[in-house]
Design a protein around this motif. Sequence first.
Motif, short mmCIF file in Angstrom:
data_model
loop_
_atom_site.label_atom_id
_atom_site.label_comp_id
_atom_site.label_asym_id
_atom_site.label_seq_id
_atom_site.Cartn_x
_atom_site.Cartn_y
_atom_site.Cartn_z
N LEU A 155 14.80 36.02 6.58
CA LEU A 155 14.17 36.42 7.83
C LEU A 155 15.02 36.07 9.05
N GLU A 181 13.35 43.19 13.65
CA GLU A 181 12.49 42.06 13.99
C GLU A 181 11.12 42.51 14.49
N LEU A 184 8.63 42.37 11.67
CA LEU A 184 8.27 41.00 11.34
C LEU A 184 7.32 40.43 12.39
N TRP A 201 7.08 32.08 2.62
CA TRP A 201 8.09 33.07 2.25
C TRP A 201 9.10 32.46 1.30
N THR A 203 12.70 33.63 -0.12
CA THR A 203 13.70 34.66 0.14
C THR A 203 15.02 34.32 -0.56
N GLU A 229 10.06 29.18 5.29
CA GLU A 229 10.88 30.08 4.48
C GLU A 229 11.80 29.22 3.62
#
Length: 309
Positions: A155, A181, A184, A201, A203, A229
């Motif tokens: 992200l 963005e 998001l 998240w 990732t 994340e």
Amino acid sequence: KAKVAETLAEFRGAFRYNLLDENLRRFNAQVPTITQWDDHEVHNNWYPGQILDDDRYTVKDVDVLSARSLRAFSEYFPIRTLRPDGHGRVYRVVNHGPLLDVFVLDMRTYRNANSDGRQTEDAQGILGAEQLRWLKRELSRSRAVWKVIASDMPLGLVVPDGKTRFEAVAQGDPGQPLGRELQLAELLRHIKHQRITGTLWLTTDVHYTSAQRYDPARAAFKDFEPFWEFVSGPLNAGGFQALKLDGTFGPEQRFLKAPDRANTSPAETPQYFGEVDIDGGSGELTVRLRQDSGEVLFSQTLQPGRVGQ
């Protein structure tokens, strides 16, 4: 590998080749897998509509190549939303009872072209409009304690594609959301205003491991609740240096381990993976980032029932 995959038979062969490895076959027999696909199933950093400038290919149209690859992918990775003829979709929700729903994204098939990412309007973005609507709807419907969003792209890490284009969501401008963005921001706003609890998240893509906590108190865009994340991988590929963070959503890097040069051999640098445990009694979720020796590099426990963490 003597030749890049272009025909359906060659894409099938690429997936079949991996199964020659005894370690992978044993892994597949013992470990259930939720599969996503990304660029290297077709071509590095590909996007729909792209015409390749790569002398290794006689087929230059990425849409043709990706359709053939998806057909082969669907034959080797059974996914209930993707038929063996390649029709259907990779993105889906995988339900694991009352404690966990996994939202598997596809940030490759529906994206716009890689660009400088400075658009002030971008309905297509990295998910496509339909997938974004689906994700918002399914997150709102979910009654699981934890809603893990499995994303094939990071992200807030700035992933370049050449000198002026960007491959993931962030583009290095720490101001208000631009380009991809914007999607998001719309999703994070939805999570906040719909009071959707227990999101985090997981990732990948960047060939190292890190943990970021995003906080509106540090961000240019502030209409969201804090979230985590966790980035990890690869299991068997070269390592790459750490990337810069984009400040739009206020990330703070709580942990990082990466090699100091590009494409270091797995024989030289550790490979990374993550582990997530949910306590059936308390509902607490613990993420551990590990290296291939099994050593825990970083651990974070999150509390259930919260919109922000």
